[in-house]
Design a protein around this motif. Structure first.
Motif, PDB file in Angstrom:
ATOM      1  N   LYS A 122     -12.642 -21.018  -4.539  1.00  0.00           N
ATOM      2  CA  LYS A 122     -12.131 -22.320  -4.958  1.00  0.00           C
ATOM      3  C   LYS A 122     -10.645 -22.511  -4.659  1.00  0.00           C
ATOM      4  O   LYS A 122     -10.108 -23.590  -4.904  1.00  0.00           O
ATOM      5  N   THR A 123      -9.969 -21.484  -4.150  1.00  0.00           N
ATOM      6  CA  THR A 123      -8.548 -21.621  -3.853  1.00  0.00           C
ATOM      7  C   THR A 123      -8.138 -20.601  -2.801  1.00  0.00           C
ATOM      8  O   THR A 123      -8.786 -19.553  -2.645  1.00  0.00           O
ATOM      9  N   SER A 124      -7.083 -20.943  -2.080  1.00  0.00           N
ATOM     10  CA  SER A 124      -6.477 -20.002  -1.135  1.00  0.00           C
ATOM     11  C   SER A 124      -5.122 -19.531  -1.656  1.00  0.00           C
ATOM     12  O   SER A 124      -4.389 -18.844  -0.943  1.00  0.00           O
ATOM     13  N   GLN A 125      -4.806 -19.894  -2.896  1.00  0.00           N
ATOM     14  CA  GLN A 125      -3.542 -19.502  -3.515  1.00  0.00           C
ATOM     15  C   GLN A 125      -3.484 -17.992  -3.676  1.00  0.00           C
ATOM     16  O   GLN A 125      -4.498 -17.335  -3.874  1.00  0.00           O
ATOM     17  N   GLN A 126      -2.284 -17.441  -3.581  1.00  0.00           N
ATOM     18  CA  GLN A 126      -2.120 -15.999  -3.745  1.00  0.00           C
ATOM     19  C   GLN A 126      -2.267 -15.610  -5.208  1.00  0.00           C
ATOM     20  O   GLN A 126      -1.662 -16.214  -6.082  1.00  0.00           O
ATOM     21  N   ALA A 127      -3.074 -14.587  -5.445  1.00  0.00           N
ATOM     22  CA  ALA A 127      -3.286 -14.109  -6.810  1.00  0.00           C
ATOM     23  C   ALA A 127      -2.234 -13.057  -7.145  1.00  0.00           C
ATOM     24  O   ALA A 127      -2.523 -11.868  -7.299  1.00  0.00           O
ATOM     25  N   ASP A 128      -0.999 -13.491  -7.228  1.00  0.00           N
ATOM     26  CA  ASP A 128       0.102 -12.597  -7.597  1.00  0.00           C
ATOM     27  C   ASP A 128       1.197 -13.426  -8.257  1.00  0.00           C
ATOM     28  O   ASP A 128       0.981 -14.595  -8.591  1.00  0.00           O
ATOM     29  N   ARG A 129       2.356 -12.816  -8.462  1.00  0.00           N
ATOM     30  CA  ARG A 129       3.436 -13.501  -9.172  1.00  0.00           C
ATOM     31  C   ARG A 129       3.871 -14.771  -8.445  1.00  0.00           C
ATOM     32  O   ARG A 129       4.122 -15.807  -9.087  1.00  0.00           O
ATOM     33  N   THR A 130       3.962 -14.725  -7.133  1.00  0.00           N
ATOM     34  CA  THR A 130       4.370 -15.904  -6.367  1.00  0.00           C
ATOM     35  C   THR A 130       3.372 -17.038  -6.545  1.00  0.00           C
ATOM     36  O   THR A 130       3.747 -18.189  -6.777  1.00  0.00           O
ATOM     37  N   GLY A 131       2.084 -16.714  -6.442  1.00  0.00           N
ATOM     38  CA  GLY A 131       1.059 -17.729  -6.638  1.00  0.00           C
ATOM     39  C   GLY A 131       1.080 -18.300  -8.043  1.00  0.00           C
ATOM     40  O   GLY A 131       0.872 -19.506  -8.239  1.00  0.00           O
ATOM     41  N   ALA A 132       1.333 -17.440  -9.027  1.00  0.00           N
ATOM     42  CA  ALA A 132       1.388 -17.904 -10.412  1.00  0.00           C
ATOM     43  C   ALA A 132       2.530 -18.896 -10.615  1.00  0.00           C
ATOM     44  O   ALA A 132       2.379 -19.906 -11.315  1.00  0.00           O
ATOM     45  N   LEU A 133       3.683 -18.619 -10.001  1.00  0.00           N
ATOM     46  CA  LEU A 133       4.813 -19.546 -10.124  1.00  0.00           C
ATOM     47  C   LEU A 133       4.495 -20.888  -9.472  1.00  0.00           C
ATOM     48  O   LEU A 133       4.842 -21.949 -10.009  1.00  0.00           O
ATOM     49  N   GLY A 148      14.121 -20.964  -3.484  1.00  0.00           N
ATOM     50  CA  GLY A 148      13.028 -20.305  -2.757  1.00  0.00           C
ATOM     51  C   GLY A 148      12.171 -19.485  -3.699  1.00  0.00           C
ATOM     52  O   GLY A 148      12.602 -19.072  -4.772  1.00  0.00           O
ATOM     53  N   SER A 149      10.931 -19.259  -3.282  1.00  0.00           N
ATOM     54  CA  SER A 149       9.996 -18.492  -4.105  1.00  0.00           C
ATOM     55  C   SER A 149      10.143 -17.004  -3.808  1.00  0.00           C
ATOM     56  O   SER A 149      10.577 -16.618  -2.721  1.00  0.00           O
ATOM     57  N   PRO A 150       9.777 -16.160  -4.774  1.00  0.00           N
ATOM     58  CA  PRO A 150       9.833 -14.716  -4.529  1.00  0.00           C
ATOM     59  C   PRO A 150       8.893 -14.334  -3.391  1.00  0.00           C
ATOM     60  O   PRO A 150       7.886 -14.993  -3.142  1.00  0.00           O
ATOM     61  N   GLN A 151       9.226 -13.276  -2.701  1.00  0.00           N
ATOM     62  CA  GLN A 151       8.378 -12.777  -1.632  1.00  0.00           C
ATOM     63  C   GLN A 151       7.031 -12.367  -2.211  1.00  0.00           C
ATOM     64  O   GLN A 151       6.946 -11.851  -3.319  1.00  0.00           O
ATOM     65  N   ALA A 196       5.016  -5.146  -0.273  1.00  0.00           N
ATOM     66  CA  ALA A 196       4.399  -3.832  -0.067  1.00  0.00           C
ATOM     67  C   ALA A 196       4.533  -3.390   1.380  1.00  0.00           C
ATOM     68  O   ALA A 196       4.862  -2.227   1.669  1.00  0.00           O
ATOM     69  N   VAL A 197       4.279  -4.312   2.310  1.00  0.00           N
ATOM     70  CA  VAL A 197       4.365  -3.978   3.736  1.00  0.00           C
ATOM     71  C   VAL A 197       5.800  -3.646   4.129  1.00  0.00           C
ATOM     72  O   VAL A 197       6.057  -2.640   4.807  1.00  0.00           O
ATOM     73  N   ASP A 198       6.744  -4.488   3.720  1.00  0.00           N
ATOM     74  CA  ASP A 198       8.145  -4.281   4.097  1.00  0.00           C
ATOM     75  C   ASP A 198       8.688  -2.968   3.537  1.00  0.00           C
ATOM     76  O   ASP A 198       9.377  -2.212   4.246  1.00  0.00           O
ATOM     77  N   LEU A 199       8.406  -2.696   2.257  1.00  0.00           N
ATOM     78  CA  LEU A 199       8.916  -1.476   1.641  1.00  0.00           C
ATOM     79  C   LEU A 199       8.299  -0.242   2.282  1.00  0.00           C
ATOM     80  O   LEU A 199       8.991   0.752   2.549  1.00  0.00           O
ATOM     81  N   THR A 200       6.993  -0.313   2.566  1.00  0.00           N
ATOM     82  CA  THR A 200       6.322   0.818   3.211  1.00  0.00           C
ATOM     83  C   THR A 200       6.894   1.071   4.598  1.00  0.00           C
ATOM     84  O   THR A 200       7.144   2.218   4.987  1.00  0.00           O
ATOM     85  N   ALA A 201       7.115  -0.008   5.353  1.00  0.00           N
ATOM     86  CA  ALA A 201       7.679   0.124   6.698  1.00  0.00           C
ATOM     87  C   ALA A 201       9.075   0.731   6.645  1.00  0.00           C
ATOM     88  O   ALA A 201       9.430   1.588   7.477  1.00  0.00           O
TER      89      ALA A 201
END
Length: 252
Positions: A30-41, A109-112, A118-123
Motif C-alpha cells: 500500500k506504500t512505497s514510503q521508507q519504513a525507517d526514521r526518514t519515512g516516519a518524519l 533537509g531530511s535525515p539520510q 548503512a551502505v556509506d558507513l560500511t563502505a
C-alpha cells in the motif's frame, strides 16, 4: 530530568509506531514510503499537526539525550562504569537522532535513509586495513544484541524498569504483552541487519548492507511471505506503544 526522560520515551514511542505502521502498509503493497526514521518524519509532516509533531519529537529526543547523559555522569540508580558508558553511547545516539529531526523541522533537509547510512558507513570502514573484519564484528554484535534484546523481552526483564505498584492489574498485563512481543520484533530487526553486514563484508560489497527499511522488506521475501513482515511490523507498533507506557509508568 524526569520530564525530559518521559518526553524522550514518548518521542521514541511515536517514532516506532509510525515506522511499524509504514511497514504494515509495505507488507500489503500500500506504500512505497521508507519504513525507517526518514519515512516516519515524512509521514508525520503530512498530518494536520505535522509541524507541531516534529518539534515535539525534537524536544523529546534531545530530552532523552540529556537524561541519558545525566545517567552517565551521575550513575543513575547505583550503576557501574560499564552501564555509565552504555548510557553515554545512548546519549550520543539520541542527540544524533534529535539533530536529524531538528534539521527536518527547520527545512534543512531530511535525515539520510537508514539504508544509505548503512551502505556509506560500511563502505568507509572497508576502505581501511582490517575493515572487512571490523564489519563482520559489527554484524556479529548486531546479532548478539538483537538476540539478547529478544531474550530479555521474552523473560520480561523490563518489568524492573516500571513503577508497577502504580499500575492497575490490567495495565500490567498490557505492558507485559507489549514489552514481550515488541522487544522480540525489535530484536529480529537487529539480527537481520547484522546478517547483512556479515554478508556485505564476506562479499566485499558495501551495497549488501541494509538499514531498517531494507531489513524489514527482506522479511517479506522469506518462505513465510509477507506475513513475517506483518508480524514484525505489528511488533514494532507494540514496542512503540510500550515506549509510551514507559513515558507514563517508567522509573526515571
Amino acid at each position: 530530568m524526569g520530564y525530559l526522560a518521559r518526553a524522550g520515551f514518548l518521542a521514541r514511542g511515536v517514532m516506532y509506531v509510525v515506522i511499524g505502521w509504514i511497514a504494515l502498509l509495505v507488507a500489503f503493497g500500500k506504500t512505497s514510503q521508507q519504513a525507517d526514521r526518514t519515512g516516519a518524519l515524512h509521514e508525520l509532516s503530512t498530518t494536520p499537526f505535522g509541524a507541531l509533531a516534529l518539534w515535539l519529537l525534537v524536544i523529546g529526543f534531545f530530552g532523552m539525550a540529556l537524561w541519558r547523559l545525566s545517567q552517565a555522569a551521575f550513575g543513575g540508580r547505583g550503576r557501574g562504569a560499564g552501564a555509565r558508558l552504555l548510557e553515554l553511547g545512548r546519549a550520543v545516539l539520541y542527540a544524533f537522532i534529535g539533530y536529524g529531526v531538528l534539521e527536518y523541522a527547520i527545512g534543512e533537509g531530511s535525515p539520510q535513509s537508514s539504508d544509505q547510512q548503512a551502505v556509506d558507513l560500511t563502505a568507509t570502514v572497508m576502505k581501511y586495513p582490517g575493515g572487512r573484519a571490523a564489519v563482520i564484528v559489527a554484524g556479529l554484535a548486531f546479532i548478539v544484541v538483537g538476540g539478547w534484546t529478544a531474550y530479555e523481552a521474552w523473560q520480561r526483564r523490563f518489568a524492573a524498569e516500571f513503577q508497577r505498584s502504580r499500575m492497575s492489574p490490567g495495565a500490567r498485563r498490557v505492558v507485559d504483552w507489549l514489552g514481550r512481543f515488541g522487544g522480540i520484533a525489535r530484536g529480529i530487526v537487529f539480527v537481520t541487519a547484522g546478517i547483512f553486514l556479515i554478508v556485505a563484508a564476506a562479499d566485499a560489497d558495501p551495497g549488501q548492507a541494509k538499514g531498517v527499511d531494507s531489513s524489514l522488506r527482506t522479511l517479506a521475501q522469506t518462505p513465510f511471505g509477507p506475513w513475517l513482515l506483518v508480524a514484525v511490523a505489528a511488533g514494532l507498533v507494540m514496542f512503540g506503544l510500550f515506549s509510551c507506557c514507559e513515558a507514563r509508568w517508567g522509573r526515571v
